[in-house]
Design a protein around this motif. Sequence first.
Motif, PDB file in Angstrom:
ATOM      1  N   LEU A  45       0.589  -1.162   0.134  1.00 64.20           N
ATOM      2  CA  LEU A  45      -0.033   0.037   0.178  1.00 64.20           C
ATOM      3  C   LEU A  45       0.893   1.327  -0.107  1.00 64.20           C
ATOM      4  N   ALA A  46       2.056   1.275   0.632  1.00 64.82           N
ATOM      5  CA  ALA A  46       2.949   2.410   0.542  1.00 64.82           C
ATOM      6  C   ALA A  46       3.257   2.755  -0.833  1.00 64.82           C
ATOM      7  N   GLN A  47       3.553   1.469  -1.359  1.00 63.08           N
ATOM      8  CA  GLN A  47       4.231   1.845  -2.920  1.00 63.08           C
ATOM      9  C   GLN A  47       2.796   2.030  -3.888  1.00 63.08           C
ATOM     10  N   ARG A  48       1.974   1.549  -3.695  1.00 60.81           N
ATOM     11  CA  ARG A  48       0.567   1.594  -4.913  1.00 60.81           C
ATOM     12  C   ARG A  48      -0.419   2.309  -4.375  1.00 60.81           C
ATOM     13  N   ALA A  90      -9.514   4.239  -2.501  1.00 63.25           N
ATOM     14  CA  ALA A  90     -10.691   4.496  -1.729  1.00 63.25           C
ATOM     15  C   ALA A  90     -11.869   4.118  -1.961  1.00 63.25           C
ATOM     16  N   THR A  91     -12.080   3.510  -3.165  1.00 65.39           N
ATOM     17  CA  THR A  91     -13.430   3.142  -3.608  1.00 65.39           C
ATOM     18  C   THR A  91     -13.199   1.644  -4.107  1.00 65.39           C
ATOM     19  N   LEU A  92     -14.216   0.651  -4.471  1.00 65.14           N
ATOM     20  CA  LEU A  92     -14.169  -0.532  -5.018  1.00 65.14           C
ATOM     21  C   LEU A  92     -13.781  -0.482  -6.439  1.00 65.14           C
ATOM     22  N   ALA A  93     -14.314   0.640  -7.063  1.00 71.95           N
ATOM     23  CA  ALA A  93     -13.708   1.093  -8.441  1.00 71.95           C
ATOM     24  C   ALA A  93     -12.182   0.994  -8.536  1.00 71.95           C
ATOM     25  N   ALA A  94     -11.679   1.664  -7.511  1.00 74.99           N
ATOM     26  CA  ALA A  94     -10.133   1.839  -7.623  1.00 74.99           C
ATOM     27  C   ALA A  94      -9.437   0.729  -7.472  1.00 74.99           C
ATOM     28  N   LEU A  95     -10.028  -0.607  -7.084  1.00 75.23           N
ATOM     29  CA  LEU A  95      -9.111  -1.655  -7.169  1.00 75.23           C
ATOM     30  C   LEU A  95      -8.787  -2.133  -8.624  1.00 75.23           C
ATOM     31  N   ALA A  96      -9.552  -1.584  -9.612  1.00 74.98           N
ATOM     32  CA  ALA A  96      -8.981  -1.852 -10.877  1.00 74.98           C
ATOM     33  C   ALA A  96      -7.664  -1.476 -11.213  1.00 74.98           C
ATOM     34  N   THR A  97      -7.104  -0.656 -10.706  1.00 69.01           N
ATOM     35  CA  THR A  97      -5.731  -0.059 -10.812  1.00 69.01           C
ATOM     36  C   THR A  97      -4.814  -0.705  -9.912  1.00 69.01           C
ATOM     37  N   HIS A  98      -5.186  -1.859  -9.216  1.00 66.61           N
ATOM     38  CA  HIS A  98      -4.207  -2.572  -8.365  1.00 66.61           C
ATOM     39  C   HIS A  98      -3.905  -4.240  -8.654  1.00 66.61           C
ATOM     40  N   ASP A  99      -2.951  -4.819  -8.126  1.00 65.05           N
ATOM     41  CA  ASP A  99      -2.510  -6.157  -8.193  1.00 65.05           C
ATOM     42  C   ASP A  99      -3.547  -6.903  -7.343  1.00 65.05           C
ATOM     43  N   LEU A 100      -4.516  -7.655  -8.057  1.00 64.63           N
ATOM     44  CA  LEU A 100      -5.564  -8.211  -7.285  1.00 64.63           C
ATOM     45  C   LEU A 100      -5.267  -9.629  -7.253  1.00 64.63           C
ATOM     46  N   ILE A 101      -5.498 -10.486  -5.965  1.00 60.81           N
ATOM     47  CA  ILE A 101      -5.318 -11.735  -5.636  1.00 60.81           C
ATOM     48  C   ILE A 101      -7.123 -12.434  -5.798  1.00 60.81           C
TER      49      ILE A 101
END
Length: 310
Positions: free
Chosen positions: A175-178, A182-193
């Motif tokens: 989280l410090a790096q990426r 703030a929202t569920l929609a913002a998950l699209a910009t993250h590496d998800l498992i």
Amino acid sequence: MNGEPSWDVYRSFAAVLRAGSLSAAARGLGMTQPSIARHIDALERTVGGALFIRSQRGLAPTDRALALQPHAEALVAAAEALRRTGQGRPDQPEGVVRISASQAVGVLHLPAILARLRKAYPALAFELSLSDAVDDLLLRRADIAVRMTEPVQQALVARPVGTLTLGFHAHRDYLAQRGVPATLAALATHDLIGFDTETPFIRAAMRHLPGLDRSSFALRVDNDAAQLAAIRAGFGIGICQIAAARPDPALVHVLADAFAMPLRMWVVMHEDLRHGVRYRTVFDALADQLAAIADRRGRGERSGAAPVEG
């Protein structure tokens, strides 16, 4: 069918179905491959047709074999239940108890509970079957089960033991790096498992996560313990039990107000076992200690999304 094969023939047949080859079945049963082959030949003569098709990958069951499979598995389950029941004195907490549970419950909670039970009752032994499929207690494939769905069979004794809540988590270094979504929609910009194989439970859960599907995940794995290990390793954001993450200060619960997945938990056994001291002892211990875990998880946790039951 002509004649009646011995029990060993059915056991060998079930072992070949599970293992997919004569050699693997032989190793599992502690027998020789020629002995297993003779048993299969004998059963094929009895039923009047081939049970397996040989290929480079091993033995593929024919339609005839698949039709016989549930009956053979029922015989094996009954024989194993007979073995377990015959061990130990019925009026004492001793002998073998087979427990079925999901991967997450079996890895995260049952080892500590069983260690305490073994310390209190050294004559007890356990067989632990971990799968997200529901074992059939009526066929005695397990003596006691921890289930995340309410049982419907009337011949079962069931006790609700509380709710386990799942939520999104990530390692603080990730989280410090990426950044923190703030929202569920913002998950699209993250590496998800997430999951690899879609199940009815997962389809129900994904209805509360619009815009996400299997293609959204950078890591796809169906093992809950592996998903939690990936979260701890800092791979990305994934879903795990809230209290499983809570003891680790490096793990952060994210989107707590936007998503929560409560799972009701039940401890179940066949009603015929309720008067057996060993089964009652284990049943009560599992129910009491899992209820304590669930109660701790429920305190102070907020749920923003609609509940989903698995």
